[in-house]
Design a protein around this motif. Structure first.
Motif, PDB file in Angstrom:
ATOM      1  N   LEU A 170       0.816  -1.223   0.000  1.00 36.53           N
ATOM      2  CA  LEU A 170       0.000   0.000   0.000  1.00 36.53           C
ATOM      3  C   LEU A 170       0.848   1.271   0.000  1.00 36.53           C
ATOM      4  CD1 LEU A 170      -2.795  -1.082   2.481  1.00 36.53           C
ATOM      5  CD2 LEU A 170      -3.075  -0.593   0.044  1.00 36.53           C
ATOM      6  N   ASP A 171       2.106   1.161   0.353  1.00 34.51           N
ATOM      7  CA  ASP A 171       2.982   2.330   0.414  1.00 34.51           C
ATOM      8  C   ASP A 171       3.771   2.558  -0.871  1.00 34.51           C
ATOM      9  OD1 ASP A 171       2.261   3.080   2.996  1.00 34.51           O
ATOM     10  OD2 ASP A 171       3.786   1.814   3.921  1.00 34.51           O
ATOM     11  N   ILE A 183       4.472   7.040   5.013  1.00 33.77           N
ATOM     12  CA  ILE A 183       4.773   5.619   4.822  1.00 33.77           C
ATOM     13  C   ILE A 183       4.564   4.877   6.140  1.00 33.77           C
ATOM     14  CG2 ILE A 183       6.624   3.944   4.356  1.00 33.77           C
ATOM     15  CD1 ILE A 183       7.740   6.016   2.327  1.00 33.77           C
ATOM     16  N   GLY A 184       3.790   3.804   6.081  1.00 39.53           N
ATOM     17  CA  GLY A 184       3.534   2.988   7.258  1.00 39.53           C
ATOM     18  C   GLY A 184       2.333   3.419   8.078  1.00 39.53           C
ATOM     19  N   ILE A 185       1.770   4.570   7.798  1.00 45.58           N
ATOM     20  CA  ILE A 185       0.587   5.027   8.529  1.00 45.58           C
ATOM     21  C   ILE A 185      -0.630   4.306   7.958  1.00 45.58           C
ATOM     22  CG2 ILE A 185      -0.829   7.024   9.184  1.00 45.58           C
ATOM     23  CD1 ILE A 185       1.986   7.146  10.331  1.00 45.58           C
ATOM     24  N   GLU A 186      -1.471   3.775   8.826  1.00 44.23           N
ATOM     25  CA  GLU A 186      -2.663   3.042   8.397  1.00 44.23           C
ATOM     26  C   GLU A 186      -3.432   3.901   7.386  1.00 44.23           C
ATOM     27  OE1 GLU A 186      -6.516   1.620   7.995  1.00 44.23           O
ATOM     28  OE2 GLU A 186      -6.182   3.488   9.066  1.00 44.23           O
ATOM     29  N   PRO A 187      -3.872   3.332   6.264  1.00 41.45           N
ATOM     30  CA  PRO A 187      -4.458   4.122   5.177  1.00 41.45           C
ATOM     31  C   PRO A 187      -5.599   5.056   5.570  1.00 41.45           C
ATOM     32  CG  PRO A 187      -4.000   1.928   4.392  1.00 41.45           C
ATOM     33  CD  PRO A 187      -3.727   1.921   5.865  1.00 41.45           C
ATOM     34  N   PHE A 188      -6.578   4.568   6.313  1.00 38.99           N
ATOM     35  CA  PHE A 188      -7.706   5.426   6.669  1.00 38.99           C
ATOM     36  C   PHE A 188      -7.258   6.536   7.624  1.00 38.99           C
ATOM     37  CE2 PHE A 188      -9.756   1.733   4.995  1.00 38.99           C
ATOM     38  CZ  PHE A 188     -10.907   2.217   4.371  1.00 38.99           C
ATOM     39  N   ALA A 243      -6.159   9.306  -0.547  1.00 38.67           N
ATOM     40  CA  ALA A 243      -7.539   8.889  -0.844  1.00 38.67           C
ATOM     41  C   ALA A 243      -7.523   7.648  -1.733  1.00 38.67           C
ATOM     42  CB  ALA A 243      -8.300  10.029  -1.521  1.00 38.67           C
ATOM     43  N   LYS A 244      -6.680   7.655  -2.753  1.00 42.05           N
ATOM     44  CA  LYS A 244      -6.568   6.486  -3.646  1.00 42.05           C
ATOM     45  C   LYS A 244      -6.054   5.272  -2.884  1.00 42.05           C
ATOM     46  CE  LYS A 244      -5.679   9.441  -7.608  1.00 42.05           C
ATOM     47  NZ  LYS A 244      -4.635   9.962  -8.500  1.00 42.05           N
ATOM     48  N   ARG A 245      -5.092   5.488  -2.006  1.00 44.51           N
ATOM     49  CA  ARG A 245      -4.517   4.411  -1.197  1.00 44.51           C
ATOM     50  C   ARG A 245      -5.580   3.802  -0.285  1.00 44.51           C
ATOM     51  NH1 ARG A 245      -1.458   5.488   3.843  1.00 44.51           N
ATOM     52  NH2 ARG A 245      -0.027   3.797   4.266  1.00 44.51           N
ATOM     53  N   THR A 246      -6.466   4.643   0.249  1.00 39.35           N
ATOM     54  CA  THR A 246      -7.541   4.174   1.119  1.00 39.35           C
ATOM     55  C   THR A 246      -8.538   3.313   0.345  1.00 39.35           C
ATOM     56  OG1 THR A 246      -7.290   6.125   2.512  1.00 39.35           O
ATOM     57  CG2 THR A 246      -9.371   4.958   2.690  1.00 39.35           C
ATOM     58  N   ILE A 247      -8.856   3.725  -0.868  1.00 36.95           N
ATOM     59  CA  ILE A 247      -9.784   2.949  -1.712  1.00 36.95           C
ATOM     60  C   ILE A 247      -9.178   1.582  -2.035  1.00 36.95           C
ATOM     61  CG2 ILE A 247     -10.848   2.834  -4.004  1.00 36.95           C
ATOM     62  CD1 ILE A 247     -11.122   5.960  -3.777  1.00 36.95           C
ATOM     63  N   LEU A 261      -8.987  -4.288  -1.172  1.00 36.10           N
ATOM     64  CA  LEU A 261      -8.230  -5.477  -0.788  1.00 36.10           C
ATOM     65  C   LEU A 261      -8.879  -6.191   0.396  1.00 36.10           C
ATOM     66  CD1 LEU A 261      -4.556  -4.180  -1.099  1.00 36.10           C
ATOM     67  CD2 LEU A 261      -5.673  -5.871  -2.564  1.00 36.10           C
ATOM     68  N   PHE A 262      -9.300  -5.431   1.389  1.00 39.59           N
ATOM     69  CA  PHE A 262      -9.897  -6.042   2.567  1.00 39.59           C
ATOM     70  C   PHE A 262     -11.250  -6.672   2.243  1.00 39.59           C
ATOM     71  CE2 PHE A 262      -6.686  -3.616   4.844  1.00 39.59           C
ATOM     72  CZ  PHE A 262      -6.290  -4.544   5.790  1.00 39.59           C
ATOM     73  N   ARG A 263     -12.038  -6.015   1.378  1.00 41.33           N
ATOM     74  CA  ARG A 263     -13.320  -6.600   0.970  1.00 41.33           C
ATOM     75  C   ARG A 263     -13.106  -7.919   0.227  1.00 41.33           C
ATOM     76  NH1 ARG A 263     -15.154  -1.300   0.565  1.00 41.33           N
ATOM     77  NH2 ARG A 263     -14.402  -1.028  -1.552  1.00 41.33           N
ATOM     78  N   ALA A 264     -12.040  -7.987  -0.560  1.00 43.18           N
ATOM     79  CA  ALA A 264     -11.723  -9.198  -1.320  1.00 43.18           C
ATOM     80  C   ALA A 264     -10.972 -10.225  -0.471  1.00 43.18           C
ATOM     81  CB  ALA A 264     -10.891  -8.827  -2.550  1.00 43.18           C
ATOM     82  N   LYS A 265     -10.736  -9.884   0.791  1.00 45.51           N
ATOM     83  CA  LYS A 265      -9.970 -10.748   1.710  1.00 45.51           C
ATOM     84  C   LYS A 265      -8.592 -11.085   1.139  1.00 45.51           C
ATOM     85  CE  LYS A 265     -13.804 -12.495   4.175  1.00 45.51           C
ATOM     86  NZ  LYS A 265     -14.927 -12.546   4.451  1.00 45.51           N
ATOM     87  N   THR A 266      -8.034 -10.110   0.448  1.00 41.21           N
ATOM     88  CA  THR A 266      -6.677 -10.199  -0.080  1.00 41.21           C
ATOM     89  C   THR A 266      -5.855  -9.210   0.736  1.00 41.21           C
ATOM     90  OG1 THR A 266      -7.568 -10.609  -2.277  1.00 41.21           O
ATOM     91  CG2 THR A 266      -5.258  -9.964  -2.151  1.00 41.21           C
TER      92      THR A 266
END
Length: 165
Positions: free
Chosen positions: A12-13, A37-42, A108-112, A117-122
């Motif tokens: 994600l980074d 870098i490394g900060i949780e996306p949301f 914002a793009k990184r959060t999407i 990824l999380f919805r797809a369980k990837t």
């Protein structure tokens, strides 16, 4: 026959790393990318957005904006927002807002992507939080909402101001 290749987890980074190393970006943009870098996306996105809105509000003279900015900078949470603010403080309000808007768009793009990824369980590649504590490490700025804006708020060369020594 279609072959599938295991490519590993998505980083994600990756865009933040690219932006941090891009010699065409200003030093301020490279610093802001590195700080994210490394900060949780949301958390990174909403923290940057909140900071940008507060700084923009102070610049536009909105009622309560100075109180909001003072609260953000004086809060008892990790130092990410303070880090962004103080990296940009004194560079001029136009550059500060430009960098925050630029970073907010990337985050914002990184959060999407993260949500997809999380919805797809990837699950994405493991992110290592750069902060070792969830609270400030050292003294906080005064949370006085009656702070006085310095010259970088009104003598910004991008606003036509002249800075004299």
């Amino acid at each position: 026959m279609t072959k599938k290749f295991k490519i590993g987890r998505f980083d994600l980074d990756i865009q933040l790393r690219d932006e941090a190393l891009d010699p065409l970006n200003t030093p301020a943009k490279r610093m802001a990318a590195n700080a994210s870098i490394g900060i949780e996306p949301f958390d990174a996105y909403y923290s940057t957005r909140e900071l940008r809105e507060a700084v923009e509000g102070v610049h536009q003279g909105e009622p309560g904006a100075k109180k909001r900015l003072a609260r953000i900078l004086g809060t008892q949470c990790d130092d990410y927002q303070r880090c962004l603010y103080y990296q940009l403080a004194g560079r001029g309000i136009v550059q500060m807002l430009d960098v925050l808007c630029w970073l907010e768009e990337i985050l914002a793009k990184r959060t999407i992507i993260s949500a997809d990824l999380f919805r797809a369980k990837t699950w994405p590649a493991i992110m290592v939080n750069p902060y070792v504590a969830a609270q400030p490490d050292g003294p906080l700025v005064s949370a006085d909402p009656n702070f006085e804006e310095g010259p970088s708020w009104y003598l910004d060369p991008d606003l036509g101001g002249i800075i004299e020594e």
